[in-house]
Scaffold this active site. Sequence first.
Site, PDB file in Angstrom:
ATOM      1  N   TYR A 195       0.843  -1.203   0.000  1.00 26.69           N
ATOM      2  CA  TYR A 195       0.000   0.000   0.000  1.00 26.69           C
ATOM      3  C   TYR A 195       0.874   1.247   0.000  1.00 26.69           C
ATOM      4  O   TYR A 195       0.568   2.232  -0.672  1.00 26.69           O
ATOM      5  CB  TYR A 195      -0.947   0.018   1.211  1.00 26.69           C
ATOM      6  CG  TYR A 195      -1.844  -1.185   1.258  1.00 26.69           C
ATOM      7  CD1 TYR A 195      -2.451  -1.647   0.081  1.00 26.69           C
ATOM      8  CD2 TYR A 195      -2.064  -1.901   2.419  1.00 26.69           C
ATOM      9  CE1 TYR A 195      -3.242  -2.780   0.091  1.00 26.69           C
ATOM     10  CE2 TYR A 195      -2.858  -3.038   2.436  1.00 26.69           C
ATOM     11  CZ  TYR A 195      -3.436  -3.469   1.264  1.00 26.69           C
ATOM     12  OH  TYR A 195      -4.210  -4.587   1.270  1.00 26.69           O
ATOM     13  N   ASP A 230      -3.405 -14.256  -1.785  1.00 30.70           N
ATOM     14  CA  ASP A 230      -2.992 -14.565  -0.412  1.00 30.70           C
ATOM     15  C   ASP A 230      -4.206 -14.658   0.514  1.00 30.70           C
ATOM     16  O   ASP A 230      -4.310 -15.563   1.329  1.00 30.70           O
ATOM     17  CB  ASP A 230      -2.040 -13.484   0.130  1.00 30.70           C
ATOM     18  CG  ASP A 230      -0.671 -13.529  -0.541  1.00 30.70           C
ATOM     19  OD1 ASP A 230      -0.334 -14.574  -1.132  1.00 30.70           O
ATOM     20  OD2 ASP A 230       0.054 -12.511  -0.472  1.00 30.70           O
TER      21      ASP A 230
END
Lengths: 376, 111
Positions: free
Chosen positions: A123, A238
């Site tokens: 991020y 994930d």
Amino acid sequence: MAYSIFCQTPNDATREPMFFGQAVNVARYDQQKYEVFEKLIEKQLSFFWRPEEVDVSRDKIDFASLPEHEKHIFLSNLKYQTLLDSIQGRSPNVAFLPLVSLPELETWIETWSFSETIHSRSYTHIIRNIVNNPSEVFDDIVVNTEILKRAGDIANYYDRLINMTQYYHLHGEGTLSFNGEEVTVTLRELKKALYLCMMSVNALEAIRFYVSFACSFAFAERKLMEGNAKIIRLIARDEALHLNSTQHIINLMQAGRDDPEMGEITKECEQEAYDIFYRAAEQEKAWAQYLFRDGSMIGLNEAILCHYVEYITNERMKSVNLAVPYQERSNPLPWMKNWLESDSVQVAPQEVEVSSYLVGQIDSAVDENEFSDFDL
Amino acid sequence: MSSPTLIFKKRPIVYLQGEPLLLWNWQQEQRTLLEILEDKKVRIFSECRSGFCGACRTKIRSGSVRYVTEPLAALAADECLPCCCVPNEDLDLELSSDGANMPPVYQHSYG
């Protein structure tokens, strides 16, 4: 009941329950009670990726050309995901590791938590690229009321479990007063807190993340913010693995063979577990409303996103043996499938950034027939 | 080297809640049950399509499947993951035939 980082009492870990048995001493994997956690670890390791591998430079141009209300959607989602992974990057370690009693499960929890830290790093990678001052985005996370509303509900179950574990390790079972508050700690209450926390984590990974995923992929369907979508795709892969692992843990708890008392607790807590999912779904629907407050984006609006939340909530609740709260419908976002698919084909990785490129994977299976035309 | 024993194997029929959907074709061997079900417009949810998310988990009413790749998702004894398996014998799945391309039912008239 004091916790020791290396318990010196010899034991056979395969006879311990997943949680609340004797704390793990030797990290050995030659004998395993639940082999599935070892497989999850291997899968997660094979998925290893780094955000820097994905080129997001094109996204800066795309972002600049987005209308204001779409910038709001994009940035709000990033902020929310940053919050979710900030929590997930540390909380499984802090909350579950002091309680776990199987070496393979202990290592899975660490592997799981570590992969969340990669998400957090990504991020920063994305945000640093699209805005001039990343602090404006990050600083807003802890003051944005819409995000904080959700943070409270997510952190609550973790905090309760962590606090109770601390009391339990310090004083054992009993009633004590802390900060003027009466706290009753019993092993059964602690197990209950663990079960509800696991349910809340499952809801987080199975529902909360998917609203942001849908928005990111909706941008990419329009060939916008594609670098971001590539990263989100890796994150989604994930998360699918993580939610599978919490489903495994929950199913094992519910079956009651691992720990009969836990089996009873899961039946007692059915309504509470249902409420956790229902509340998460309703909060996400409210989040969708906040995202689209200034206008919809092409291909996605509040109504469709809310239907999608209801649709996946039903699917996820079925997986953990709960009743479904919403009307059954067909998938309102069929194109999500193309983005969530972890492609099984390996394209030459130097040509494209394929999310399926597996690191450290060798197929050593050789059929006897391979040598049939081989003479010495 | 031992010669492989030849065992006659009937092509499996795939059913949806007791209604026949298709006769499994050998040409389909390279494809998964999920892909074939999707071709027939059967409503089924899927995500990773590689056996680790468990989204396509489906109940088997009767029959068995063979896994092309090993599934990682939690499965009960009577469940399968269509994204990574093929039918092993006649297979009846707990899936609705609503909206699916079911084979036409021929009305026979006698007399």
